[in-house]
Design an enzyme around this catalytic site. Structure first.
Site, PDB file in Angstrom:
ATOM      1  N   ASP A   1      50.646  21.127  35.672  1.00 56.71           N
ATOM      2  CA  ASP A   1      50.658  21.922  36.901  1.00 56.71           C
ATOM      3  C   ASP A   1      50.585  20.861  37.992  1.00 56.71           C
ATOM      4  O   ASP A   1      49.523  20.266  38.207  1.00 56.71           O
ATOM      5  CB  ASP A   1      49.445  22.854  36.980  1.00 56.71           C
ATOM      6  CG  ASP A   1      49.506  23.717  38.231  1.00 56.71           C
ATOM      7  OD1 ASP A   1      49.830  23.177  39.306  1.00 56.71           O
ATOM      8  OD2 ASP A   1      49.241  24.919  38.134  1.00 56.71           O
ATOM      9  N   HIS A   2      51.704  20.594  38.653  1.00 53.17           N
ATOM     10  CA  HIS A   2      51.729  19.382  39.481  1.00 53.17           C
ATOM     11  C   HIS A   2      50.748  19.455  40.650  1.00 53.17           C
ATOM     12  O   HIS A   2      50.390  18.435  41.217  1.00 53.17           O
ATOM     13  CB  HIS A   2      53.153  19.021  39.922  1.00 53.17           C
ATOM     14  CG  HIS A   2      53.661  19.774  41.103  1.00 53.17           C
ATOM     15  ND1 HIS A   2      54.221  21.019  40.999  1.00 53.17           N
ATOM     16  CD2 HIS A   2      53.689  19.472  42.422  1.00 53.17           C
ATOM     17  CE1 HIS A   2      54.578  21.441  42.205  1.00 53.17           C
ATOM     18  NE2 HIS A   2      54.266  20.514  43.098  1.00 53.17           N
TER      19      HIS A   2
ATOM     20  N   HIS B   1      49.944  27.314  40.323  1.00 59.97           N
ATOM     21  CA  HIS B   1      49.357  26.513  41.399  1.00 59.97           C
ATOM     22  C   HIS B   1      48.253  27.262  42.161  1.00 59.97           C
ATOM     23  O   HIS B   1      47.179  26.722  42.414  1.00 59.97           O
ATOM     24  CB  HIS B   1      50.419  26.092  42.412  1.00 59.97           C
ATOM     25  CG  HIS B   1      51.643  25.477  41.791  1.00 59.97           C
ATOM     26  ND1 HIS B   1      51.588  24.707  40.653  1.00 59.97           N
ATOM     27  CD2 HIS B   1      52.951  25.510  42.149  1.00 59.97           C
ATOM     28  CE1 HIS B   1      52.826  24.299  40.349  1.00 59.97           C
ATOM     29  NE2 HIS B   1      53.650  24.769  41.233  1.00 59.97           N
TER      30      HIS B   1
HETATM   31  C1  BG6 Z   1      57.201  24.275  42.212  1.00 63.16           C
HETATM   32  C2  BG6 Z   1      58.017  25.532  42.416  1.00 63.16           C
HETATM   33  O1  BG6 Z   1      56.355  24.407  41.101  1.00 63.16           O
HETATM   34  O2  BG6 Z   1      56.422  24.038  43.364  1.00 63.16           O
HETATM   35  C3  BG6 Z   1      58.878  25.433  43.657  1.00 63.16           C
HETATM   36  O3  BG6 Z   1      58.836  25.758  41.277  1.00 63.16           O
HETATM   37  C4  BG6 Z   1      58.033  25.060  44.861  1.00 63.16           C
HETATM   38  O4  BG6 Z   1      59.564  26.648  43.912  1.00 63.16           O
HETATM   39  C5  BG6 Z   1      57.178  23.838  44.543  1.00 63.16           C
HETATM   40  O5  BG6 Z   1      58.903  24.794  45.949  1.00 63.16           O
HETATM   41  C6  BG6 Z   1      56.215  23.541  45.675  1.00 63.16           C
HETATM   42  O6  BG6 Z   1      55.598  22.322  45.402  1.00 63.16           O
HETATM   43  P1  BG6 Z   1      55.081  21.388  46.571  1.00 63.16           P
HETATM   44  O7  BG6 Z   1      54.475  20.218  45.868  1.00 63.16           O
HETATM   45  O8  BG6 Z   1      56.279  21.059  47.426  1.00 63.16           O
HETATM   46  O9  BG6 Z   1      54.084  22.211  47.322  1.00 63.16           O
END
Ligand code: BG6
Length: 508
Positions: A197-198, A260
């Protein structure tokens, strides 16, 4: 290092924690995620000297190409997407350690070639090397890759560690997540599995724990006695771009809330772990998720709402609505905005609403957690016309302009006792002068080191789905059209219906 960096004790880069010699295998190495995020992150780790001393990378995907063609593609991706300008010496040295194994993901022969390639690296090194398999493919290939790795006996090494990193989405329903866990855990042990989960790799998300558990100031008020409500926002100004194929099956709820946003909620709401170890932290997060009752059929209308973006203007440009985006069926029922009202039924949080909202094509990109305290019990300044007294708010901004701000009531200078809110701010950018590493840099390094703290455990991912599943089911069964909101705006007015009287969504 520049002189300022040498003089400023707050300038720190990514620490160089020792990492055992490793071969990283990326399945789906020519795909979008690999090119935009993974390869540039690996380059930046190389640049920082954070990769293991012996490091090899094997790219694998269906396209037929030679090692050199893959290296050319990797060079192009890194040059285009890296957060820093690549240093040619570092980049050449990294590319030299790359190989490419073509093959479809169910082709047993490709896994034999992979096996031989991995063995070749060990022979050359004269020592066993850890192996880290990174699944960055479309999710339908996750089970087959895991099973083929098992069939080739690549899930285990007598003298080294083997780990597997699995990208999102981890299932699209609770049943699918359970099935995927089952199939993965038939081949790998849970300790070998790293579910991405980045958001957990973002410095500001990790800072939430530092903020809560390294300061005595906030803990006494961090509960239902003092907190009125908590709003978690993940607003984006971008649309779905070229991702219609994925997004139209996912929607905002699965794409951002299930993973997230629930993770952010866990970080705000969890109890302090005894130690900062992977399992103790994840135990606490699972406890939070288990305390959130899965929405009941008859309350869904009141606690969840969805909408779609209509045409509008973003950044001075006209943009199409979701239904006009290329690849989206004109009668699509997929939401690009979702808002929820959740409750955590435990001793600390009973009765405090947690509002979550996310949307594409809103006024700007901002991810923040706003904690609103209860109003003061008695206001003695009323007779002096104190129009500006507001409950204290603590805003944790995760991106952009990362920082923490606390709103306080202060006296306006002058002869009368007039009050207005002022802000006390901490900004990452001005306090720590180094650029934060990208989430993927931290996560790739942690997976290679075997530290699972920032990855989602099997029971955690299932607990997340248990909350989201009833909403997904209801929405899929309810025909559209969905409420629309103009692109570039604050989102649908219908979302206000989730809030209690007197509460407002914060402006995006
Ligand atoms: C990803 C989603 O997990 O997270 C995308 O699939 C989204 O749709 C992105 O734009 C948002 O990540 P960040 O790091 O730009 O907030």
């Amino acid at each position: 290092m520049t002189t300022t960096e040498l003089e400023n004790p707050l300038v720190e880069g990514l620490e160089r924690l020792p990492v055992h010699p490793t071969t990283l295998v990326i399945f789906g190495a020519t795909g979008d995620l690999s090119r935009r995020k993974l390869l540039p992150a690996i380059y930046n780790l190389a640049h920082e000297g954070a990769l293991p001393e012996r490091f090899n990378l094997v790219g694998s995907s269906r396209s037929r190409m030679s090692d050199d063609e893959f290296r050319d593609q990797a060079r192009e991706s890194i040059t285009r997407f890296s957060r820093r300008q690549p240093d040619p010496t570092v980049l050449d040295a990294l590319l030299e350690r790359m190989r490419y194994v073509p093959g479809s993901f169910d082709d047993a022969e490709a896994y034999k070639t992979l096996d031989a390639t991995l063995a070749g690296f060990e022979e050359e090194a004269g020592q066993p090397l850890n192996r880290c398999f990174y699944l960055s493919t479309a999710p339908e290939f996750f089970p087959v890759i895991v099973e083929r790795l098992g069939a080739q006996r690549l899930q285990h090494h007598d003298d080294a560690e083997v780990r597997i990193v699995i990208e999102k989405p981890f299932g699209t329903t609770l049943a699918e997540a359970e099935e995927l866990n089952h199939r993965v855990l038939r081949v790998f042990r849970e300790q070998q599995v790293f579910r991405i989960d980045h958001y957990l790799g973002k410095e500001t998300v990790q800072n939430l724990m530092a903020f809560r558990f390294a300061n005595g100031l906030f803990e006494p008020v961090w509960n239902r006695n003092y907190i009125d409500n908590i709003q978690i926002t993940a607003a984006e100004d971008i649309g779905i771009g070229t991702r219609a194929g994925y997004y139209d099956h996912a929607g905002a709820l699965r794409d951002l809330v299930q993973n997230h946003m629930l993770q952010l909620l866990c970080h705000v709401a969890m109890e302090p772990p005894v130690h900062f170890t992977a399992d103790e932290i994840r135990d606490e997060k699972v406890k939070v998720l288990r305390s959130i009752p899965a929405p009941a059929e008859d309350e869904l209308e009141r606690i969840a709402m969805r909408a779609q973006y209509a045409p509008g203007r973003v950044g001075g440009e006209d943009v199409p609505g979701y239904l006009q985006e290329e690849g989206v069926p004109p009668d699509s029922n997929t939401e690009t905005y979702a808002a929820l009202r959740l409750h955590i039924d435990n001793w600390r949080w009973a009765g405090v609403p947690f509002y979550l909202r996310t949307g594409k094509r809103l006024a700007r990109k901002v991810t923040e957690i706003a904690i609103t305290l209860k109003p003061v019990p008695h206001l003695a300044f009323q007779q002096d016309g104190s129009v500006g007294v507001r409950p204290n708010q603590l805003i944790l901004t995760l991106q952009p302009n990362e920082g923490v701000s606390l709103s306080l009531g202060a006296k306006i200078p002058g002869s009368r006792m007039r009050i207005r809110p002022v802000n006390m701010e901490f900004l990452y950018g001005t306090t720590f002068m180094s650029q934060s590493p990208e989430a993927y840099e931290r996560l790739i390094l942690d997976a290679m080191r075997g530290d699972a703290t920032l990855f989602t455990r099997n029971d955690e991912v299932e607990a997340q789905w248990r909350i989201i599943d009833p909403i997904v089911t209801r929405w899929e069964a309810t025909p559209g059209p969905l409420p629309q909101y103009e692109s570039g705006t604050q989102g649908p007015a219908e979302a206000d219906a989730l809030l209690d009287d007197g509460q407002r969504w914060r402006a995006v």
